[in-house]
Design a protein around this motif. Structure first.
Motif, mmCIF file in Angstrom:
data_model
loop_
_atom_site.group_PDB
_atom_site.id
_atom_site.type_symbol
_atom_site.label_atom_id
_atom_site.label_comp_id
_atom_site.label_asym_id
_atom_site.label_seq_id
_atom_site.Cartn_x
_atom_site.Cartn_y
_atom_site.Cartn_z
ATOM 1 N N ILE A 89 -4.090 0.696 -2.789
ATOM 2 C CA ILE A 89 -4.084 0.746 -1.317
ATOM 3 C C ILE A 89 -3.997 1.618 -0.663
ATOM 4 O O ILE A 89 -5.040 1.695 0.282
ATOM 5 N N ALA A 90 -3.050 2.331 -0.599
ATOM 6 C CA ALA A 90 -3.016 3.138 0.359
ATOM 7 C C ALA A 90 -3.397 4.760 0.215
ATOM 8 O O ALA A 90 -3.774 4.820 1.391
ATOM 9 N N VAL A 91 -4.493 4.839 -0.533
ATOM 10 C CA VAL A 91 -5.239 5.925 -0.716
ATOM 11 C C VAL A 91 -6.770 5.258 0.556
ATOM 12 O O VAL A 91 -7.135 6.685 0.751
ATOM 13 N N PHE A 92 -6.854 4.299 -0.836
ATOM 14 C CA PHE A 92 -8.333 3.668 -0.181
ATOM 15 C C PHE A 92 -8.245 3.682 1.723
ATOM 16 O O PHE A 92 -8.818 3.557 2.685
ATOM 17 N N ALA A 93 -7.291 3.034 2.409
ATOM 18 C CA ALA A 93 -6.584 3.252 3.313
ATOM 19 C C ALA A 93 -6.906 3.644 4.578
ATOM 20 O O ALA A 93 -7.662 4.456 5.654
ATOM 21 N N TRP A 150 -7.224 0.312 12.650
ATOM 22 C CA TRP A 150 -7.550 1.896 13.059
ATOM 23 C C TRP A 150 -6.277 1.813 12.326
ATOM 24 O O TRP A 150 -5.947 2.999 11.428
ATOM 25 N N TRP A 151 -4.837 2.076 13.306
ATOM 26 C CA TRP A 151 -3.926 2.607 12.812
ATOM 27 C C TRP A 151 -3.464 2.060 11.628
ATOM 28 O O TRP A 151 -2.647 3.172 11.867
ATOM 29 N N ILE A 152 -2.943 0.986 11.342
ATOM 30 C CA ILE A 152 -2.481 0.420 10.304
ATOM 31 C C ILE A 152 -3.624 1.032 9.236
ATOM 32 O O ILE A 152 -2.819 1.571 7.980
ATOM 33 N N ALA A 153 -4.465 1.360 9.104
ATOM 34 C CA ALA A 153 -5.357 2.251 7.637
ATOM 35 C C ALA A 153 -4.908 3.649 7.575
ATOM 36 O O ALA A 153 -5.123 4.260 6.814
ATOM 37 N N TRP A 154 -4.615 4.554 8.864
ATOM 38 C CA TRP A 154 -4.251 5.908 9.276
ATOM 39 C C TRP A 154 -2.635 5.956 8.659
ATOM 40 O O TRP A 154 -1.912 7.078 8.530
ATOM 41 N N ALA A 155 -1.975 4.348 8.965
ATOM 42 C CA ALA A 155 -0.686 4.583 9.024
ATOM 43 C C ALA A 155 -0.102 5.437 7.129
ATOM 44 O O ALA A 155 0.803 5.874 7.707
ATOM 45 N N ALA A 194 -10.526 -1.860 5.485
ATOM 46 C CA ALA A 194 -9.070 -1.311 4.839
ATOM 47 C C ALA A 194 -7.984 -1.338 5.373
ATOM 48 O O ALA A 194 -7.128 -1.244 4.795
ATOM 49 N N ALA A 195 -7.727 -1.718 6.154
ATOM 50 C CA ALA A 195 -6.622 -1.746 7.511
ATOM 51 C C ALA A 195 -5.682 -3.342 6.744
ATOM 52 O O ALA A 195 -4.582 -3.557 6.353
ATOM 53 N N PHE A 196 -7.012 -4.101 6.374
ATOM 54 C CA PHE A 196 -6.284 -5.678 5.664
ATOM 55 C C PHE A 196 -5.081 -5.729 4.628
ATOM 56 O O PHE A 196 -4.521 -6.213 4.756
ATOM 57 N N PRO A 197 -5.511 -5.149 3.554
ATOM 58 C CA PRO A 197 -4.414 -5.013 2.653
ATOM 59 C C PRO A 197 -3.350 -4.405 2.924
ATOM 60 O O PRO A 197 -1.964 -4.962 2.999
ATOM 61 N N PHE A 198 -3.453 -3.267 4.097
ATOM 62 C CA PHE A 198 -2.338 -2.299 3.560
ATOM 63 C C PHE A 198 -1.277 -3.058 4.752
ATOM 64 O O PHE A 198 -0.715 -2.698 5.271
ATOM 65 N N ALA A 199 -1.714 -4.321 5.781
ATOM 66 C CA ALA A 199 -1.066 -4.804 6.657
ATOM 67 C C ALA A 199 0.685 -5.393 6.343
ATOM 68 O O ALA A 199 1.465 -5.088 6.206
#
Length: 507
Positions: free
Chosen positions: A187-191, A318-323, A471-476
């Motif tokens: 999940i982190a890789v795809f974010a 976007w920021w969550i995806a970049w995190a 992409a950000a939703f699961p990583f949140a």
């Protein structure tokens, strides 16, 4: 490739399938992802706002907490990089292309299409800059700071692998080595892929817009943007291969220097007093209204609700995806700092720089539009938002030189963001290796660029925004659990310290 893991294999296969889907069925890709984006924004907008706000509160709490003295490393370790290089690297990785792309465009668009009230008014000008500060201020850096802190703490103090999954050890123990840990890392890789691809797409579009503005014979087209991405991909892969200490560090320092030169030029070539007054007033208004802006999704205000969908929710996603990308990179260069020093540095310094940047560039755009009647809104409507920076620079002396300098700055930010991403993706898919193999970085560099190309091909800037939000939703959810994991680890460390101190006193 001996260090390649199952996470690498699965992630590469899925990324290749995504690229092929976009290449052979771009309309279907745009339709499916657009539907998912609409569902998430409509039904989970509140979730993005709450997560971002809770993370920021947690980051500020750590500054004043009893855990602030804990070092990200052994107790006797000193910081690996000096303050200037540290700030330059974390800033270049964290904001780069974005502030150049949106520096003029965002405040000007808020002024012309405000979140509240009528366009072109004094209130619209005030709100435009305040919300620009909001989108690029404490919230994004809070997200970066928390995940970077977790990675640095578990890697440098506890000796864990430099993986997102390793930060879950206090919560799930040895299961981080099983399928749960692998899922977290994938999940982190795809974010990371889609967060960075969004930036690369924005960068390519703006370079294309700048070249067209200076040289009208160069069209604004997907083909030109493809060529730009191809050229820069080769450059950032070469930079990534050269290593962190040489390539990324040198380019990061150069980026910040060129950015400051361009900002100072516009500050002193423009109405200096107005811009500094705008900055000071907006900074106070931003801090005063921070809580209200953080949680106001306006269920009864259709104008603001739609505006929130297009701006704040996109940015938070976007920021969550970049995190995971920025967090991993900041952690890598932050060894030896205390939690308090780390949090203050990551939260405060970039926030102030971003605020000043938007005041100078966005403030100049609004000044030209409101006071000088430069008609920049018409330029944006006819030529696209990506030319807004160059339309502003054209109003000042040495416009061709400064526009070329801006293109160089975008290109080097493009390179630093992308080569940092290839390093992070290589690290995340080689069991946390601090020196991932070059072939791994090359593969990820090509795939990230391909994802950016496919998103531009299937839907342009809208597709880039869509990819980040999905992409950000699961990583949140991963970010939420990281905070619980950190607190559990900190409490345990304090208990152990107190136990050791009592033993010493008894002896």
């Amino acid at each position: 490739m001996k260090k390649v893991t199952m996470v690498f294999t699965i992630s590469v296969i899925i990324a290749v399938l995504f690229v092929l889907w976009g290449a052979f069925a771009p309309d279907q890709l745009a339709s499916v992802t657009g539907d998912i984006q609409q569902f998430l924004q409509t039904n989970f907008g509140w979730f993005y706002l709450i997560v971002a706000s809770v993370i920021l509160v947690f980051a500020i709490y750590l500054i004043f907490s009893k855990y602030g003295k804990i070092k990200l490393g052994k107790d006797d370790e000193e910081p690996e990089y000096g303050l200037i290089s540290w700030f330059a690297m974390l800033f270049s990785a964290g904001m780069g292309i974005g502030i150049v792309f949106y520096g003029v465009a965002e405040p000007l668009q808020h002024y012309l299409t405000p979140p509240y009230g009528d366009p072109g008014t004094k209130q619209a000008a005030s709100d435009a800059m305040r919300f620009s500060f909001f989108h690029w201020g404490l919230h994004p850096w809070g997200m970066y700071a928390v995940i970077a802190l977790a990675l640095a703490y578990f890697k440098f103090r506890k000796g864990a692998p430099g993986l997102i999954s390793a930060t879950f050890y206090p919560l799930i123990g040895d299961r981080v080595k099983g399928w749960v840990g692998k899922l977290i890392d994938i999940i982190a890789v795809f974010a990371t892929i889609f967060g960075v691809a969004t930036s690369l797409g924005l960068g390519a579009a703006q370079i294309n817009g700048g070249l067209h503005y200076i040289f009208p014979n160069i069209p604004i087209s997907i083909m030109v943007q493809f060529i730009i991405i191809a050229i820069v991909t080769v450059l950032f892969i070469l930079s990534a291969i050269s290593g962190l200490g040489r390539g990324i560090k040198w380019l990061s320092n150069s980026n910040v220097l060129v950015a400051i030169i361009l900002m100072l030029f516009l500050l002193f070539a423009g109405n200096t007093g107005f811009l500094l007054s705008y900055f000071t007033t907006t900074l106070g208004s931003y801090l005063q209204n921070l809580a209200d802006m953080s949680l106001n999704i306006s269920p009864f205000d259709e104008q603001h609700g739609e505006w929130m969908q297009g701006w704040t929710l996109f940015y938070w996603a976007w920021w969550i995806a970049w995190a995971p990308f920025v967090g991993t990179f900041i952690a890598r260069v932050s060894r030896g700092r205390t939690i308090r020093e780390f949090m203050i540095g990551v939260l405060v310094v970039p926030t102030i720089f971003c605020a000043l940047w938007f005041s100078v560039f966005g403030g100049t755009g609004i000044y030209l539009e409101r006071i000088m009647n430069a008609n920049l809104g018409n330029v944006i409507n006819t030529q696209g938002v990506e030319v807004s920076l160059f339309a502003v620079l054209a109003q000042f002396p040495l416009s061709t030189f400064t526009s070329l300098l801006a293109i160089i700055l975008i290109s080097t930010f493009f390179i630093t963001s992308a080569d940092s991403a290839t390093f992070v993706l290589g690290m995340q898919t080689t069991n946390g290796s601090l020196n991932p193999p070059n072939i791994t970085k090359v593969i990820w560099g090509i795939l990230v660029s391909a994802a950016a190309l496919i998103l531009l091909w299937s839907g342009g800037l809208t597709a880039l925004q869509t990819a980040s939000i999905i992409a950000a939703f699961p990583f949140a959810f991963i970010l939420i659990f990281i905070m619980f994991s950190l607190m559990k680890a900190f409490r345990e460390e304090v208990k152990i310290r107190k136990r050791l101190e009592r033993k010493k006193q008894q002896q």
